[in-house]
Scaffold this motif. Sequence first.
Motif, PDB file in Angstrom:
ATOM      1  N   ASP B  30      -5.979   0.030  -8.645  1.00 12.78           N
ATOM      2  CA  ASP B  30      -4.928   0.761  -7.936  1.00 12.78           C
ATOM      3  C   ASP B  30      -4.105   1.526  -8.971  1.00 12.78           C
ATOM      4  O   ASP B  30      -4.047   1.135 -10.141  1.00 12.78           O
ATOM      5  CB  ASP B  30      -4.027  -0.244  -7.187  1.00 12.78           C
ATOM      6  N   GLU B  42       1.749  -9.677   0.437  1.00 11.14           N
ATOM      7  CA  GLU B  42       1.268  -8.372   0.893  1.00 11.14           C
ATOM      8  C   GLU B  42       2.415  -7.364   1.091  1.00 11.14           C
ATOM      9  O   GLU B  42       2.360  -6.230   0.623  1.00 11.14           O
ATOM     10  CB  GLU B  42       0.483  -8.575   2.203  1.00 11.14           C
ATOM     11  N   ALA B  43       3.467  -7.815   1.768  1.00 12.32           N
ATOM     12  CA  ALA B  43       4.579  -6.913   2.089  1.00 12.32           C
ATOM     13  C   ALA B  43       5.234  -6.385   0.809  1.00 12.32           C
ATOM     14  O   ALA B  43       5.490  -5.190   0.673  1.00 12.32           O
ATOM     15  CB  ALA B  43       5.599  -7.632   2.957  1.00 12.32           C
ATOM     16  N   ASP B  44       5.498  -7.296  -0.135  1.00 10.52           N
ATOM     17  CA  ASP B  44       6.156  -6.881  -1.379  1.00 10.52           C
ATOM     18  C   ASP B  44       5.265  -5.958  -2.200  1.00 10.52           C
ATOM     19  O   ASP B  44       5.744  -5.026  -2.832  1.00 10.52           O
ATOM     20  CB  ASP B  44       6.545  -8.102  -2.218  1.00 10.52           C
ATOM     21  N   ARG B  45       3.958  -6.256  -2.164  1.00  6.47           N
ATOM     22  CA  ARG B  45       3.035  -5.413  -2.916  1.00  6.47           C
ATOM     23  C   ARG B  45       3.120  -3.968  -2.406  1.00  6.47           C
ATOM     24  O   ARG B  45       3.194  -3.027  -3.182  1.00  6.47           O
ATOM     25  CB  ARG B  45       1.604  -5.949  -2.770  1.00  6.47           C
ATOM     26  N   ASN B  46       3.163  -3.831  -1.091  1.00  4.97           N
ATOM     27  CA  ASN B  46       3.252  -2.492  -0.517  1.00  4.97           C
ATOM     28  C   ASN B  46       4.586  -1.829  -0.828  1.00  4.97           C
ATOM     29  O   ASN B  46       4.647  -0.645  -1.143  1.00  4.97           O
ATOM     30  CB  ASN B  46       3.024  -2.540   0.995  1.00  4.97           C
ATOM     31  N   THR B  47       5.656  -2.611  -0.733  1.00  2.00           N
ATOM     32  CA  THR B  47       6.975  -2.058  -1.045  1.00  2.00           C
ATOM     33  C   THR B  47       7.029  -1.565  -2.484  1.00  2.00           C
ATOM     34  O   THR B  47       7.517  -0.464  -2.768  1.00  2.00           O
ATOM     35  CB  THR B  47       8.065  -3.138  -0.860  1.00  2.00           C
ATOM     36  N   ARG B  49       4.567  -0.769  -4.413  1.00  2.00           N
ATOM     37  CA  ARG B  49       3.683   0.391  -4.580  1.00  2.00           C
ATOM     38  C   ARG B  49       4.382   1.677  -4.114  1.00  2.00           C
ATOM     39  O   ARG B  49       4.342   2.698  -4.796  1.00  2.00           O
ATOM     40  CB  ARG B  49       2.391   0.175  -3.798  1.00  2.00           C
ATOM     41  N   GLU B  50       5.056   1.589  -2.966  1.00  2.08           N
ATOM     42  CA  GLU B  50       5.774   2.765  -2.457  1.00  2.08           C
ATOM     43  C   GLU B  50       6.896   3.182  -3.403  1.00  2.08           C
ATOM     44  O   GLU B  50       7.128   4.360  -3.647  1.00  2.08           O
ATOM     45  CB  GLU B  50       6.364   2.478  -1.076  1.00  2.08           C
ATOM     46  N   SER B  53       5.333   4.881  -6.401  1.00  2.00           N
ATOM     47  CA  SER B  53       4.787   6.197  -6.109  1.00  2.00           C
ATOM     48  C   SER B  53       5.911   7.206  -5.883  1.00  2.00           C
ATOM     49  O   SER B  53       5.858   8.337  -6.357  1.00  2.00           O
ATOM     50  CB  SER B  53       3.798   6.092  -4.936  1.00  2.00           C
ATOM     51  N   TYR B 151       9.937  -7.224  -7.884  1.00  2.00           N
ATOM     52  CA  TYR B 151      10.651  -6.200  -7.136  1.00  2.00           C
ATOM     53  C   TYR B 151      11.971  -5.834  -7.828  1.00  2.00           C
ATOM     54  O   TYR B 151      12.247  -4.657  -8.094  1.00  2.00           O
ATOM     55  CB  TYR B 151      10.919  -6.689  -5.709  1.00  2.00           C
TER      56      TYR B 151
END
Lengths: 148, 241
Positions: B30, B42-47, B49-50, B53, B151
Amino acid sequence: MAGIREFLKAEDIGTVVSAIVDAEKRTSGEIRVRIESKAGKDPEAKARAAFEILGMRRTELKNGVLFYLSVNDRKFAIIGDDGINARVPEGFWNNVKDAVLEQFRKGHFAIGLTGGISLAAEKLSEFFPAEREDINELPDAVSFEEEK
Amino acid sequence: MRRKSPFFSVALVLACFVTAGFAGYPAPVDDYVNDYASMLNEADRNTIREMLSGFEKKTGVEMAVVAISSVKDYQADADIEKFSTGLFNAWGIGHKEKNNGVLMLVAVNDRKLRIELGAGYDDVYNAVMAKVIERDIIPHFKRGDMSRGVYEGTRGVISSITREVSFFEFYWLHIIVSVLIVVCVLAGLNMIKNGKKGWGFVFFAAAGLLLIFLLKLLASGKSRRGFGGGGSFGGGASGRW
């Protein structure tokens, strides 16, 4: 390094600290003053480092403000934490900056700082009014470069 | 065929690079978050990542978060400092010319982490990263809340390296220089009028140099795939919990 201590004499430090104490009665914002001798090859980096090392980010509302002075480079900056930058309009610090510079250019450093601090508090109080049980989250002492 | 064509040799070398490029290091899956240790939810990983980015889109700074269980899984003799510098360079994190990449590496079972900075960062940022580790990350890691630590650490890094600082000069240098320029031009004109052409040009040249100096003074007042090829000389900070 010549002048970092002469820049603000002992009795002047007292007036600056009392300006901070008074200022923080009017706003929940936390104000600190940092005096360094030289900004080095990346002045912005050094100012950001000072902000971090003094723990300016450790306020509940992210409303710390640092008056950062680089004596030998004759540079100064007003640095606010994210909570302030998110709320205030563009150019928020402009008249504080002007007030400080006006005195600094005459060589009145203590007057410039105390005036700037009190104006900053007045402006901040609109966005961050004093709370009844306000906690003094950061020390009020002026921080000099040689002390970490 | 006894002599191989140069093209063939180049292709062979390239092939070696592609297959063996990450020897001793994991291959990235990634652009922002590579959680080989399944440490983040999962949720924190997406946060995160956003966040990363958005951070890159806004500032052009590439930051990667990597979690492994142990550096020993990849290199028998490496410590976290050596491993993170190596990984940073193997992946080429950060813009190549600016060298502004950031790598946050957590070795979960080693209970160690490191924030590695690209070579473009001033040394003072090492102390900044040490504070981010100490204040934003370690307290959460100690409680076992890895996601929260990463985070908060990511937020701390972003906030501390992009904080807006505008300097104001409180010296009259600009004004003194401007006045000198005018004086030099007037003196030059006067010399030429009096027939001293050589001196006139000397004053004009001085005025020109001062003008360049003044302009410099004034100037100082102010979707990608993969990584950008940045490098690190080992700057950053480490911590343990």
